[in-house]
Design an enzyme around this catalytic site. Sequence first.
Site, short mmCIF file in Angstrom:
data_model
loop_
_atom_site.label_atom_id
_atom_site.label_comp_id
_atom_site.label_asym_id
_atom_site.label_seq_id
_atom_site.Cartn_x
_atom_site.Cartn_y
_atom_site.Cartn_z
N THR A 144 0.82 -1.21 0.00
CA THR A 144 0.00 0.00 0.00
C THR A 144 0.86 1.27 0.00
O THR A 144 0.77 2.10 -0.91
CB THR A 144 -0.94 0.00 1.23
OG1 THR A 144 -1.71 -1.19 1.20
CG2 THR A 144 -1.84 1.20 1.24
N VAL A 145 1.72 1.40 1.01
CA VAL A 145 2.49 2.64 1.15
C VAL A 145 3.59 2.73 0.09
O VAL A 145 3.81 3.78 -0.52
CB VAL A 145 3.09 2.75 2.58
CG1 VAL A 145 3.91 4.02 2.71
CG2 VAL A 145 1.99 2.72 3.63
N GLU A 200 8.22 10.93 9.23
CA GLU A 200 6.94 11.66 9.19
C GLU A 200 5.75 10.73 8.95
O GLU A 200 4.68 10.89 9.54
CB GLU A 200 7.02 12.72 8.07
CG GLU A 200 5.81 13.62 7.96
CD GLU A 200 5.60 14.48 9.19
OE1 GLU A 200 4.74 14.10 10.00
OE2 GLU A 200 6.25 15.51 9.36
N GLY A 212 -0.43 9.32 9.20
CA GLY A 212 -0.45 9.28 7.74
C GLY A 212 0.13 10.50 7.07
O GLY A 212 1.30 10.85 7.26
N GLY A 253 -6.84 -0.71 2.39
CA GLY A 253 -5.41 -0.55 2.66
C GLY A 253 -5.11 0.23 3.92
O GLY A 253 -3.98 0.67 4.13
N ASP A 258 -1.22 0.02 17.58
CA ASP A 258 -0.74 1.01 16.61
C ASP A 258 -0.80 2.43 17.20
O ASP A 258 0.13 3.22 17.03
CB ASP A 258 -1.60 0.90 15.34
CG ASP A 258 -1.19 1.88 14.27
OD1 ASP A 258 -0.16 1.65 13.62
OD2 ASP A 258 -1.89 2.90 14.09
N LYS A 283 2.34 5.15 17.93
CA LYS A 283 2.35 6.54 17.46
C LYS A 283 2.43 7.51 18.65
O LYS A 283 3.16 8.49 18.60
CB LYS A 283 1.08 6.82 16.64
CG LYS A 283 1.10 6.07 15.30
CD LYS A 283 -0.26 6.08 14.65
CE LYS A 283 -0.25 5.40 13.29
NZ LYS A 283 -1.58 5.09 12.78
N GLY A 298 -3.74 5.11 4.24
CA GLY A 298 -4.00 4.97 2.80
C GLY A 298 -2.74 5.21 1.98
O GLY A 298 -1.77 5.80 2.47
P1 NDP Z 1 1.64 -3.89 2.90
O1 NDP Z 1 1.50 -5.23 3.51
O2 NDP Z 1 0.62 -3.41 1.96
O3 NDP Z 1 3.05 -3.78 2.18
C1 NDP Z 1 4.24 -4.33 2.65
C2 NDP Z 1 5.00 -4.83 1.45
O4 NDP Z 1 6.33 -5.17 1.80
C3 NDP Z 1 4.35 -6.09 0.87
O5 NDP Z 1 4.31 -5.99 -0.54
C4 NDP Z 1 5.29 -7.18 1.35
O6 NDP Z 1 5.31 -8.29 0.50
C5 NDP Z 1 6.62 -6.45 1.29
N1 NDP Z 1 7.62 -7.10 2.13
C6 NDP Z 1 7.54 -7.25 3.48
N2 NDP Z 1 8.65 -7.87 3.91
C7 NDP Z 1 9.42 -8.12 2.83
C8 NDP Z 1 10.69 -8.74 2.64
N3 NDP Z 1 11.38 -9.24 3.65
N4 NDP Z 1 11.18 -8.82 1.39
C9 NDP Z 1 10.49 -8.32 0.34
N5 NDP Z 1 9.27 -7.72 0.45
C10 NDP Z 1 8.75 -7.63 1.69
O7 NDP Z 1 1.79 -2.87 4.12
P2 NDP Z 1 1.52 -1.30 4.11
O8 NDP Z 1 2.10 -0.68 2.90
O9 NDP Z 1 0.12 -1.04 4.45
O10 NDP Z 1 2.36 -0.86 5.41
C11 NDP Z 1 3.76 -0.84 5.38
C12 NDP Z 1 4.28 -0.06 6.58
O11 NDP Z 1 3.74 1.25 6.55
C13 NDP Z 1 3.86 -0.65 7.94
O12 NDP Z 1 4.91 -0.42 8.83
C14 NDP Z 1 2.65 0.19 8.32
O13 NDP Z 1 2.47 0.25 9.70
C15 NDP Z 1 3.05 1.53 7.77
N6 NDP Z 1 1.96 2.44 7.48
C16 NDP Z 1 0.88 2.01 6.74
C17 NDP Z 1 -0.11 2.88 6.40
C18 NDP Z 1 -1.29 2.47 5.60
O14 NDP Z 1 -2.21 3.28 5.43
N7 NDP Z 1 -1.34 1.24 5.07
C19 NDP Z 1 -0.05 4.30 6.83
C20 NDP Z 1 1.12 4.64 7.59
C21 NDP Z 1 2.08 3.74 7.90
P3 NDP Z 1 4.37 -9.56 0.90
O15 NDP Z 1 2.96 -9.11 0.61
O16 NDP Z 1 4.88 -10.61 -0.02
O17 NDP Z 1 4.60 -9.85 2.35
N1 HSE Z 2 -3.19 0.97 10.23
C1 HSE Z 2 -2.89 2.33 10.39
C2 HSE Z 2 -4.17 3.11 10.62
C3 HSE Z 2 -2.19 2.86 9.18
O1 HSE Z 2 -5.25 2.55 10.39
O2 HSE Z 2 -4.10 4.24 11.05
C4 HSE Z 2 -1.71 4.28 9.33
O3 HSE Z 2 -0.70 4.38 10.28
#
Ligand code: NDP
Ligand code: HSE
Length: 424
Positions: free
Chosen positions: A13-14, A129, A134, A187, A201, A205, A302
Site C-alpha cells: 500500500t504505502v 513523518e 499518515g 489498505g 498502533d 504513534k 492509505g
Molecule cells: P503492505 O503489507 O501493503 O506492504 C508491505 C509490502 O512489503 C508487501 O508488498 C510485502 O510483501 C513487502 N515485504 C515485506 N517484507 C518483505 C521482505 N522481507 N522482502 C520483500 N518484500 C517484503 O503494508 P503497508 O504498505 O500497508 O504498510 C507498510 C508499513 O507502513 C507498515 O509499517 C505500516 O504500519 C506503515 N503504514 C501504513 C499505512 C497504511 O495506510 N497502510 C499508513 C502509515 C504507515 P508480501 O505481501 O509478499 O509480504
Molecule cells: N493501520 C494504520 C491506521 C495505518 O489505520 O491508522 C496508518 O498508520
Amino acid sequence: MKKIGVALLGLGTVGGGTYRILKANHDRIMENDGVDIEVRHIIERDVKKAEALGVDPAIVGCDIDKVVQDDKVQIVAEFFGGIEPAKTFLIKCLLAGKSIVTANKELFSKHWDELEAAAKKGGAGLYFEASCVGGVPIIRTLTDSMQGNNILSLMGIVNGTTNFILSKMADEGSDYAETLKEAQNLGYAEANPSADVDGFDSTYKLSILSSLAFRTKVPVPCIYREGIGKVSKDDIAYGKRFGYTLKLLAIAKQNGDKIEARVHPAFIPNDHPLASVKGSFNAVHIVGDNVGDIMLYGRGAGDLPTGSAIVSDIVYAATKAEPKYTSFDNRNDVSTEKFSTDFECKYYIRMSVADEAGVLAKISGVFAKNNVSISTMVQDVAADGAKLIFLLHKTKESAVNASLREIESLSCVKSIDGIIRVEE
Ligand code: NDP
Ligand code: HSE
C-alpha cells in the site's frame, strides 16, 4: 542538478503510493526543490506488484546488499512493516551512511534508540513523518515548529482503521467485523489488524509523538492501552442520548513532574473538534504554553496520503545537509516513576440489574463510599430487568475500579456491560 538515488523497501500500500507520487511528481520536484530523484532499487518479493505499477523489473529484487553497496543510493525508504528484517536492513543502510525514511511506527517506536545510534555512526539521517498520522505533517510540526513552547498536552485520533470502524458503526449502524474487512480492503489496516483494533498502533504513534512533544522518552510499555474490541452498539447509542461521540483517543499530558500517556475508547461531546473527524481521517490537538491550541487534521492512512508524507521526507532528506537527532536520552529503559497510572477522568458506566426495590440505593451507596460522585443516571426497564447508565464526575481510576469490584459482587447486579471514559 543534484541527483539523488533512492531505494524502496516494500511495494504494498504505502510503497505503491510512494512510487506513484515520485513518478508523477518527478519533474515538479526537480523544478521546486532542485533534486532529480531516481528510484534505483525496489526490494519486493511479489514481482506482480512491481509490474502493475510499470516498474522496470531489472530494479526489483530481494537483496539488501545490492542497495547497501550502491554508492549512488543516498536514501532508503522502508515500508515492509514489522520488526525484522526491516530493522537489520535499515541498520545496515544507516551504517553505510544512507539516510532512512520509514512509515514503520512499530519498528521506530520500539527501536528508535538502535536506529539513531546507527544513524549517528554512519552520519546519516532518520526521517519518520509517515510513521504517525499518515499524511498529516505532525512530526515536522513537533520538531521544527514548536521550539518556542513547552508542550502541555496532545490528544488525538491517530488510527485510521478504528476511526473508520467507529464512524461507520455510529453513523450507519454498520457491523464491526464487516467494517474492519472494508478498512482492510481500502489498505488502512495493519497486516495483523489486532494492531489497530487492540490499540497497539496508537500506542506506537503516541510513544513517538509524546517523546517529541515532551522531549523525554515515553516508551511503549509506559502507555496505558485499551482497544475497541469491547465497544458495543448499545454504548454508541446511549452515548448519542447524552450528546457524545465515541472515538479511540491517544492522550498525553504533562501533570507537574509526571507524564500521563494513554490510548483507549472515549466519549467526547458532539461539539468537540475531534467529534467531527470521521472515516480514515485523523486529527491531533496540541496545546503549547505560548501558542495555545493547534489542531492538525487529515488522512491518517492509505496509499497516497502516506506516500505524500514519505515523499516529503525523501525531499527533506535530499535537501537538508545536516541530519538532526533527538536531544533527549532516547533509551527505552527509563524510570517508570515519571509516568502516572491512576488517571483522573469522567466515566460512563452501563450495567444490567434486577428491577427491584433498593437497587439504586445499594449501587449509589458503593459509589459514595468510594468518594465517587454521580452526575447523571438513566434507567431503562425491560422484561428481563433494568439497564442503569451512570455518568460519573471526574474521579480517580482507582476509585472507579474499587467501586465496580464491589458493585459487581452485589446480588442485584447481573453484569457490568460498559465502562467508557469521557473526555471534555
Ligand atoms: P503492505 O503489507 O501493503 O506492504 C508491505 C509490502 O512489503 C508487501 O508488498 C510485502 O510483501 C513487502 N515485504 C515485506 N517484507 C518483505 C521482505 N522481507 N522482502 C520483500 N518484500 C517484503 O503494508 P503497508 O504498505 O500497508 O504498510 C507498510 C508499513 O507502513 C507498515 O509499517 C505500516 O504500519 C506503515 N503504514 C501504513 C499505512 C497504511 O495506510 N497502510 C499508513 C502509515 C504507515 P508480501 O505481501 O509478499 O509480504
Ligand atoms: N493501520 C494504520 C491506521 C495505518 O489505520 O491508522 C496508518 O498508520
